[in-house]
Design an enzyme around this catalytic site. Structure first.
Site, PDB file in Angstrom:
ATOM      1  N   TYR A   1      30.010  38.909  48.423  1.00  0.00           N
ATOM      2  CA  TYR A   1      30.515  37.916  47.475  1.00  0.00           C
ATOM      3  C   TYR A   1      30.109  38.263  46.047  1.00  0.00           C
ATOM      4  O   TYR A   1      30.954  38.277  45.134  1.00  0.00           O
ATOM      5  CB  TYR A   1      29.990  36.532  47.854  1.00  0.00           C
ATOM      6  CG  TYR A   1      30.509  35.418  46.988  1.00  0.00           C
ATOM      7  CD1 TYR A   1      31.822  34.957  47.125  1.00  0.00           C
ATOM      8  CD2 TYR A   1      29.700  34.819  46.033  1.00  0.00           C
ATOM      9  CE1 TYR A   1      32.309  33.929  46.330  1.00  0.00           C
ATOM     10  CE2 TYR A   1      30.175  33.786  45.231  1.00  0.00           C
ATOM     11  CZ  TYR A   1      31.481  33.349  45.380  1.00  0.00           C
ATOM     12  OH  TYR A   1      31.955  32.330  44.588  1.00  0.00           O
TER      13      TYR A   1
ATOM     14  N   SER B   1      32.029  33.462  39.318  1.00  0.00           N
ATOM     15  CA  SER B   1      30.892  32.670  39.764  1.00  0.00           C
ATOM     16  C   SER B   1      29.680  33.140  38.983  1.00  0.00           C
ATOM     17  O   SER B   1      29.652  34.266  38.479  1.00  0.00           O
ATOM     18  CB  SER B   1      30.669  32.884  41.269  1.00  0.00           C
ATOM     19  OG  SER B   1      29.409  32.399  41.684  1.00  0.00           O
TER      20      SER B   1
END
Length: 281
Positions: free
Chosen positions: A159, A146
């Site tokens: 995350y 990401s």
């Protein structure tokens, strides 16, 4: 030397490879499975939920193998199932992932552990299980990280940390096993229209009082992106398929941002070109 023949789909047998895609039931994983299958390759899709995997399998002809790769025994069994079905493994797409909110002082310990187990430790287990077959095939690994692996968002300690570590895990593969012919690269998407992102947009719309719901939430979070929109799963899948292919034979240890230009933007200049207004409420 035996001449190459063609399968019914027109793919020469020498060009038909075997790929394993985790998180293959929805979103980027499902789009990748569709793209690889359409190109004539054999695809194994895996994930925790059997139902979406079987839907993708029915659509594409992929082999669905439900599995929780956070368990090392399950990872070994998944690789064994792929090898039993097709006799080889040419590529691995590490796409399964989850997110849990909270900064370092707020994130629950159970949430931290679950994110690390799913986003980092699971891929580690699967790589260890698949490594002999991938080395034999001189294969390729693509991890779906990401832009959060490169830039930190607010309240996303678990995350962002897991995705940054996944990026480094792939770089270590390139360094350690590149001399043996293995390639390992990472794609870093920004907001992409997936089930996971839709759920986040739904919460955001409710929190911010956005009358347009999910669609307006996507507009808000991509307003200053050079692309001005979220990505589509197919757009990320195209990048993954290229990195898996011989066309990317000299690409190893790379990080490819598939983000509509988000990481090219200097936030310190936003005030010159954009007028950001607070939302009502």
């Amino acid at each position: 030397m035996r001449a190459a023949t063609e399968d019914r789909d027109g793919t020469a047998d020498g060009d038909r490879r075997v790929y394993l895609v985790t998180g293959g039931g929805t979103g980027i994983g499902a789009a990748t499975a569709r793209l690889l299958a359409a190109a004539g390759h054999r695809v194994v899709v895996s994930g925790r939920r059997p139902e979406p995997l079987h839907l993708v399998a029915e659509e594409t002809g992929a082999l669905a193998v439900p599995s929780d790769i956070g368990d090392p025994a399950a990872s070994a069994a998944l690789v064994a199932a792929a090898l039993e079905a097709y006799g080889r493994l040419d590529g691995l797409v590490l796409n399964a992932g989850i997110g849990r909110g909270g900064g370092v002082g707020e994130v629950a310990l159970d949430d931290w552990d679950e994110v690390m187990r799913t986003n980092l430790t699971g891929p580690f287990h699967l790589l260890r299980a698949a490594l002999p077959a991938l080395l034999e095939a001189r294969g390729a690994v693509v991890a779906v990280a990401s832009v959060s692996a490169l830039l930190s968002g607010v309240g996303s300690a678990a995350y962002t940390t897991s995705k940054a570590a996944l990026l480094q895990l792939c770089r270590s593969l390139a360094v350690d096993y590149g001399p043996a012919g293995l390639r390992a690269n990472t794609v870093c998407p920004s907001w992409v229209r997936t089930d996971m992102a839709d759920r986040r947009m739904d919460r955001f719309a409710a929190e911010a009082g956005l009358p347009g719901g999910v669609a307006q939430a996507y507009e808000e979070v991509t307003r200053v992106s050079p692309a001005g929109r979220p990505g589509e799963p197919r757009e990320v899948a195209e990048a993954i398929a290229w990195l898996l292919s011989p066309a990317a034979s000299f690409v190893n240890g790379a990080t490819l941002t598939v983000d509509g230009g988000v990481t090219s933007l200097d936030p310190g200049t936003l005030g010159f070109g954009f007028r950001l207004e607070p939302r009502a409420g």
